[in-house]
Design an enzyme around this catalytic site. Structure first.
Site, PDB file in Angstrom:
ATOM      1  N   ASP A 192      56.331  30.788  -2.135  1.00 55.52           N
ATOM      2  CA  ASP A 192      57.891  30.962  -2.737  1.00 55.52           C
ATOM      3  C   ASP A 192      57.959  32.540  -3.516  1.00 55.52           C
ATOM      4  O   ASP A 192      57.284  31.742  -4.562  1.00 55.52           O
ATOM      5  CB  ASP A 192      58.963  30.117  -2.285  1.00 55.52           C
ATOM      6  CG  ASP A 192      59.948  31.562  -0.833  1.00 55.52           C
ATOM      7  OD1 ASP A 192      59.572  32.505  -1.219  1.00 55.52           O
ATOM      8  OD2 ASP A 192      60.735  30.573  -0.734  1.00 55.52           O
ATOM      9  N   TRP A 193      59.379  33.379  -3.177  1.00 58.20           N
ATOM     10  CA  TRP A 193      59.093  33.568  -4.980  1.00 58.20           C
ATOM     11  C   TRP A 193      59.425  32.976  -5.972  1.00 58.20           C
ATOM     12  O   TRP A 193      60.722  33.150  -5.510  1.00 58.20           O
ATOM     13  CB  TRP A 193      59.268  35.137  -4.554  1.00 58.20           C
ATOM     14  CG  TRP A 193      58.817  36.386  -3.859  1.00 58.20           C
ATOM     15  CD1 TRP A 193      58.661  37.733  -3.779  1.00 58.20           C
ATOM     16  CD2 TRP A 193      57.115  36.382  -3.066  1.00 58.20           C
ATOM     17  NE1 TRP A 193      57.622  38.968  -3.194  1.00 58.20           N
ATOM     18  CE2 TRP A 193      56.936  37.431  -2.546  1.00 58.20           C
ATOM     19  CE3 TRP A 193      57.156  35.316  -2.090  1.00 58.20           C
ATOM     20  CZ2 TRP A 193      56.178  37.869  -1.689  1.00 58.20           C
ATOM     21  CZ3 TRP A 193      55.847  35.435  -0.568  1.00 58.20           C
ATOM     22  CH2 TRP A 193      55.523  36.472  -1.185  1.00 58.20           C
TER      23      TRP A 193
END
Length: 733
Positions: free
Chosen positions: A228-229
């Site tokens: 995930d970012w």
């Protein structure tokens, strides 16, 4: 195998491929002919930004169709709806040059307060997994790849980047992992996205158990694991754990750390090569943009699919559909300014937006009906039926924070009650991403239509259902409780001091409410129709030691075409763990004309009857009776049939540290122990026999003791050679 010779690349080149070039793309390697991969947010519409360095703009993306979000698709109970959403996303992604669509989200709705529940399908892992698999297949059949997320146990937004979800393994295996497992093993997504949070103290993006042991070794995942970012805290540890691509791109620190770790001997270069091979394979899927975005076709499909997701919760005196109503009042701001999607990274810039009021006016014009619109209750008194549009606004639920309440805003509650008092008949239409309470006004109104969030064409879809153009067929994918305090996670959500304890175990959602016999407003699986259905003639037949086949006949006994969801649950007390009262094990949606009947068949595999045994680290089907139930919903059983399964004959081998209870439950050792004890009793003196008679359940009283401790209390009652023989025999059962 990738066509690029990875062995010809330098360590620096290889390491560079394992970190994004910017916010939305991987690093190219032109000298090797490797193009960048473009990854953009989904999962219900593309958030495609021309400026790939943008890290904050969630409103400035290129126009794209906003399809029904997962909260709506979950209520459809229809894999075909999920597949069509996925396929449409795939086509639009291909048109815009997007190579990986970030979605679907298959995390479980543990608490109705989770701010991101609009992106997730259900509180049930089977329903979530089936819909998620259909979505992934739909996307990938069109060319682009999907990224199932957020792996794993990402069930809240509070402290989401560092919270530790503390969960026992049985609960993980039965509730929080199965949807991912089904998507991975059945739909084969090209990527899996690791979550922000920790699982049992270890960041998901750095967990060898999650990313390598479970995902790759057990489930056979061969694609790329991406973060995930901003979810990576230690790039080297994440790579060693099985994470291939860190997103987004940064200042090159992660790349430098990988190189340094390999040269220092702290990281095996073979792991780098494996990760690079997966990124290269992903890049070789890249195709140029076609530019053929079908705006009109996308909107029409969005309206059709949205109507499949609407749930009719209540319909007293058949006030709906509105076919015979002459004077209609439409009330509430949501009728003209609809809420159709959630906030955060999945926010789509829609190609257009239908309002419910415009669509209602089209319907009334065709029928010669009159309609008035207002945001206050006075208009209701002069109408035959008042339709109030209510729900949660953009700022009341979003990615990034959790809700504090499940109540509607006070001004909306007041409006509903005022309209209900003034109007002869009142219909409430709800728009929201997370469950809302109905308690302050439920009994005052005649009908409730739950739209969830329906995407950009939701206004038209709601009008189609209100006027009977579409017969509602949605079912609740999560329970609506009477009170927030009734939710099983209430005392443990959202945690404290960096930890959230999943103390309810497997008793999530309806599993708890049915097991505890806790009343709810509307149960999981509930939904009404404008027609009626009869479900009967249930037959269940074992097809093996741990499998069965169920068949049931469904008849449309009403006067309208409609769709009915057949829900199959399994109930049992077999096994050595506490089982929920019933669990959803199969479902299908059947379309029937008036008077039409159809027999549907379900093959129930081993997992339909199994629980996860932490002592064996595997799934177990306990011998015993199982009741296969057809439910109107999770609380109301329409029909059931009992079967007996042989189940797993093999048992855990016994040792002297096994408890007396384990020995007594063993099919060989148990009877032998009881016989040996009875033989010993026959040899007792009258005085000893009288004393023993005062404790007839002596062995059961000692059930929690290790056998080694019992021996110290019983002398030569159980000789060593006798126990050794039973231990040997237990290993071959």
């Amino acid at each position: 195998m990738p066509s690029i010779d990875i062995g010809s690349l330098s360590l620096e080149q290889k390491a560079s491929l394992l970190s994004g070039a910017d916010m939305w793309s991987t690093r190219p390697l032109p000298e090797a002919g490797l193009r960048p991969v473009m990854l953009y947010d989904g999962p219900h519409g593309l958030r495609h930004l021309e400026d790939r360095s943008d890290t904050a703009d969630i409103y400035g993306s290129a126009p794209a169709t906003c399809f029904p979000p997962a909260v709506a698709v979950g209520a459809s109970w229809d894999p075909e709806v999920a597949a069509q959403v996925g396929a449409a996303l795939g086509r639009e992604a291909r048109a815009l040059g997007v190579h990986v669509v970030l979605g679907p989200g298959v995390n479980i709705k543990r608490s109705p307060l989770c701010g991101r529940n609009f992106e997730y399908y259900s509180e049930d892992p089977l329903l979530s997994g089936v819909l998620g698999s259909a979505h992934v297949r739909g996307v990938q059949a069109e060319g682009p790849g999907a990224s199932v997320k957020h792996f794993a146990a990402n069930n809240q937004e509070t402290e989401r980047t560092r919270i530790s979800a503390d969960i026992d393994e049985r609960t993980l295996r039965e509730i929080y992992l199965p949807a991912f497992e089904r998507v991975v093993t059945e739909a084969r997504p090209v990527t899996v996205m690791a979550a922000y949070n920790k699982v049992n103290g270890v960041y998901a993006a750095q967990s060898p158990w999650l990313l390598t042991e479970v995902l790759r070794q057990e489930w056979g995942f061969t694609g790329a694991v991406i973060s995930d970012w901003g979810a990576v805290h230690d790039r080297v540890a994440a790579l060693a754990a099985g994470l291939d691509l860190e997103m987004p791109g940064g200042d090159g620190t992660g790349v430098a750390r990988i190189v340094a770790a390999v040269r220092a001997g702290a990281l095996d270069e073979a792991l780098v090569d494996q990760a690079v091979a997966r990124i290269v394979a992903l890049a070789e899927r890249v195709a140029p943009a076609t530019g053929d975005l079908d705006v009109d076709g996308g909107h029409a499909l969005a309206r059709k699919l949205a109507a499949e997701c609407v749930v009719l919760l209540k319909n007293d005196a058949q006030v709906l559909p509105l076919e015979g109503v002459t004077r209609l009042a439409v009330i509430g701001a949501f009728a003209t300014a609809p809420r159709f999607q959630g906030g955060g990274s999945s926010r789509v810039n829609p190609t257009r937006v239908d309002t419910a009021l415009d669509a209602i006016r089209q319907h009334t014009a065709e029928r010669g009906q009159t309609v008035t619109y207002a945001q206050t209750a006075e208009e209701a008194a002069s109408a035959e039926v008042a339709v109030v549009f209510a729900g949660l606004g953009d700022h009341e639920e979003s990615e990034g924070y959790d809700r504090e309440s499940i109540d509607l805003p006070a001004d909306q509650i007041a409006l509903i009650r005022a309209v209900a008092q003034a109007a002869p008949r009142t219909v409430v239409v709800l728009s929201h991403g997370g469950v809302v309470s109905l308690e302050d006004w439920h009994d005052d109104v005649d009908a409730i239509l739950d739209g969830g969030l329906l995407g950009q064409a939701g206004g038209g879809a709601l009008a189609d259902v209100l006027f009977g153009v579409v017969n509602p067929s949605g079912r609740l994918a999560e329970t609506i409780p009477l009170r927030l305090q009734d939710n099983p996670s209430y005392l443990n959500f959202p945690g404290e001091a960096g930890h959230v304890r999943y103390g309810e175990g497997v008793m999530v959602g309806y599993r708890y409410y049915t097991s505890a016999e806790r009343a709810v407003r509307y149960p999981f699986g509930h939904g009404l129709s404008y027609t009626t259905f009869d479900t009967g003639d249930l037959t269940v037949t074992p097809t093996g030691e741990d499998t069965a086949r169920a068949a049931v006949t469904v008849t449309n006994t009403g006067t309208r075409y409609g769709k009915h969801v057949v829900q199959v649950y399994v109930a049992t007390t077999a096994g050595k763990v506490r089982r929920p009262a019933r669990e959803l094990r199969a479902f299908t949606k059947v379309a029937l004309e008036p008077g039409e009947s159809r027999t549907v068949t379900f093959d129930l595999d081993r997992r339909a009857f199994a629980y996860y045994d932490i002592t064996r680290s595997g799934w177990v089907v306990a011998p015993g009776e199982y009741r296969v139930q057809i439910g109107a919903d999770a609380h109301h059983v329409l029909d059931e049939a009992a079967i007996t399964l042989t189940g797993d004959k093999g048992l855990m081998p016994l040792t002297l540290e096994s408890t007396v209870g384990d020995w007594l439950d063993h099919p060989i050792a148990g009877p032998a122990l009881v016989k040996k004890m009875n033989d010993r009793l026959r040899d007792l003196s009258p005085e000893e026999a009288a004393l023993a008679a005062q404790h007839p359940d002596g062995l059961r009283m000692a059930a929690a003791l290790p056998m080694s401790k019992l021996i110290t209390f019983t002398g030569d009652t159980f000789p060593a050679d006798f126990l050794d023989k039973l231990i040997r025999e237990s290993r071959v059962v």
